[in-house]
Design a protein around this motif. Structure first.
Motif, mmCIF file in Angstrom:
data_model
loop_
_atom_site.group_PDB
_atom_site.id
_atom_site.type_symbol
_atom_site.label_atom_id
_atom_site.label_comp_id
_atom_site.label_asym_id
_atom_site.label_seq_id
_atom_site.Cartn_x
_atom_site.Cartn_y
_atom_site.Cartn_z
ATOM 1 N N LEU A 31 0.827 -1.211 0.000
ATOM 2 C CA LEU A 31 0.000 0.000 0.000
ATOM 3 C C LEU A 31 0.862 1.262 0.000
ATOM 4 N N SER A 32 2.050 1.171 0.599
ATOM 5 C CA SER A 32 2.922 2.348 0.723
ATOM 6 C C SER A 32 3.416 2.849 -0.634
ATOM 7 N N LYS A 61 14.783 -5.650 5.155
ATOM 8 C CA LYS A 61 14.386 -5.142 3.841
ATOM 9 C C LYS A 61 13.017 -4.484 3.905
ATOM 10 N N GLU A 62 12.068 -5.134 4.578
ATOM 11 C CA GLU A 62 10.714 -4.574 4.690
ATOM 12 C C GLU A 62 10.721 -3.277 5.492
ATOM 13 N N LEU A 63 11.502 -3.248 6.555
ATOM 14 C CA LEU A 63 11.579 -2.048 7.382
ATOM 15 C C LEU A 63 12.190 -0.877 6.617
ATOM 16 N N SER A 64 13.045 -1.195 5.637
ATOM 17 C CA SER A 64 13.685 -0.134 4.850
ATOM 18 C C SER A 64 12.757 0.426 3.770
ATOM 19 N N GLN A 65 11.698 -0.305 3.426
ATOM 20 C CA GLN A 65 10.796 0.127 2.358
ATOM 21 C C GLN A 65 9.838 1.222 2.803
ATOM 22 N N VAL A 66 9.466 1.202 4.069
ATOM 23 C CA VAL A 66 8.552 2.210 4.609
ATOM 24 C C VAL A 66 8.842 2.339 6.103
ATOM 25 N N PRO A 67 8.859 3.554 6.639
ATOM 26 C CA PRO A 67 9.155 3.710 8.077
ATOM 27 C C PRO A 67 8.141 2.973 8.956
ATOM 28 N N HIS A 68 8.662 2.259 9.973
ATOM 29 C CA HIS A 68 7.833 1.551 10.945
ATOM 30 C C HIS A 68 8.086 2.142 12.337
ATOM 31 N N HIS A 69 7.056 2.141 13.169
ATOM 32 C CA HIS A 69 7.176 2.667 14.521
ATOM 33 C C HIS A 69 6.622 1.673 15.542
ATOM 34 N N LEU A 70 7.072 1.808 16.781
ATOM 35 C CA LEU A 70 6.671 0.959 17.915
ATOM 36 C C LEU A 70 7.070 -0.506 17.700
ATOM 37 N N ILE A 71 8.243 -0.674 17.116
ATOM 38 C CA ILE A 71 8.862 -1.989 16.972
ATOM 39 C C ILE A 71 10.217 -1.939 17.686
ATOM 40 N N GLY A 100 3.274 15.484 6.768
ATOM 41 C CA GLY A 100 2.431 15.357 5.589
ATOM 42 C C GLY A 100 2.193 13.946 5.111
ATOM 43 N N LYS A 101 2.346 12.958 5.995
ATOM 44 C CA LYS A 101 2.114 11.573 5.610
ATOM 45 C C LYS A 101 0.881 11.016 6.328
ATOM 46 N N VAL A 102 0.433 9.854 5.880
ATOM 47 C CA VAL A 102 -0.740 9.210 6.459
ATOM 48 C C VAL A 102 -0.288 8.125 7.443
ATOM 49 N N PRO A 103 -0.731 8.187 8.697
ATOM 50 C CA PRO A 103 -0.428 7.090 9.622
ATOM 51 C C PRO A 103 -1.297 5.870 9.303
ATOM 52 N N VAL A 104 -0.659 4.721 9.106
ATOM 53 C CA VAL A 104 -1.382 3.468 8.883
ATOM 54 C C VAL A 104 -1.036 2.541 10.039
#
Length: 318
Positions: A31-32, A61-71, A100-104
């Motif tokens: 989706l990102s 690799k997945e973490l580098s594709q889109v920023p992740h939080h609370l991990i 300016g981004k959407v939290p998912v």
């Protein structure tokens, strides 16, 4: 042309929920590629460092594709309450919107979604004396005692919690013993401040057999990746035991019991399969009661993404 009414609207964010093994992380990462977003994990297992394979934590690799939080924010021997999650998630939501981004928000810990959206009650602080009393009872009668006790004093909460969720079962009993009231009663007078419009999606399995097959495939993959060695390394840590918050999780608890010689390898595999399937059923039951939920079929990833995008763009327009 899009209407210029943004000053009237609440900021929009997305909840992407679903049972374990339903492919939430992959769907969120795919989706990102369609709009600027960042992922906030809503998973009570991903918060722990060193707890990777058994929680299907996103890869480097997945973490580098889109920023992740609370991990990776807690050590395996640390507790993390729903109240702490709400505080941390609200902070991250604000930071993501400011750039300016959407939290998912992605995950399967339904309690976290619930307290984030609906608020959280003012509850008494943790009490070591009461907690130790309950733990002594547990040593004598076993962990099923705790869940059965909770069924008697707070049936609503016991239904919402998996029997292996010892941390929250203990908290529910602790609150009852301290106040004489159920958490489910106290939560009716919650403090809620959630100034966002939420678009809620949940993955479901149109083919019932697929859930069991997915669980089996994930477990096989976990073992191939070295899940046993991961737990053996944790086993060597002197400050961890089978009752540590992270080790109480499905998979880790059974593997730890196997390493201790309490169960056979075959029993360990069967117990993980059974517990994971029970967790998934519990999550699905909760989701069926969730209001204003858009269901998406995991069988067709492209169709699911298109549905999310359609709803998201409609909400953004109006």
């Amino acid at each position: 042309m899009k209407k210029n009414i943004s000053f009237l609207k609440k900021p929009i964010l997305i909840f992407l929920m679903g049972p374990t093994c339903s492919g939430k992380t992959k769907l969120a990462i795919d989706l990102s590629r369609h709009f600027p977003m960042e992922i906030i994990s809503v998973d009570s297992g991903l918060i722990y460092k060193e707890i990777n394979i058994g929680t299907a934590k996103p890869t480097i690799k997945e973490l580098s594709q889109v920023p992740h939080h609370l991990i990776n924010i807690k050590d395996p021997n640390e507790y993390y309450s729903a109240g702490e999650f709400r505080r941390d998630a609200l902070k991250k939501i604000k930071e993501i919107l400011e750039v300016g981004k959407v939290p998912v928000l992605v995950g399967g810990t339904m309690l976290y979604f619930n307290v984030l959206n609906k608020g959280i009650a003012v509850l008494p602080s943790a009490n070591n004396e009461v907690r130790n009393f309950l733990l002594k009872k547990t040593k004598r009668f076993g962990y099923k005692y705790l869940h059965n006790f909770l069924k008697l004093v707070d049936p609503d909460l016991s239904f919402r919690l998996h029997p292996n969720d010892i941390q929250r079962i203990l908290r529910g009993l602790e609150v009852f013993l301290l106040t004489g009231r159920k958490i489910s009663e106290l939560q009716k007078s919650t403090i809620s401040n959630f100034p966002y419009e939420v678009i809620q999606f949940s993955i479901f399995f149109s083919k019932k057999k697929e859930l069991k097959q997915r669980i089996k495939l994930r477990l096989n993959h976990m073992m191939e990746l070295g899940f046993e060695n991961e737990v053996r390394n944790l086993f060597l840590r002197k400050n961890l035991n089978i009752n540590s918050p992270a080790i109480r999780r499905i998979g880790y608890y059974q593997m730890w019991s196997y390493i201790e010689g309490k169960i056979t390898y075959k029993d360990m595999i069967e117990k993980i399969m059974f517990a994971t399937y029970q967790l998934a059923k519990h999550q699905i039951t909760w989701l069926k009661k969730w209001k204003n939920l858009h269901w998406i079929d995991n069988f067709d990833q492209n169709l699911s993404i298109n549905k999310i995008l359609d709803v998201f763009h409609i909400k953004n327009f109006f």
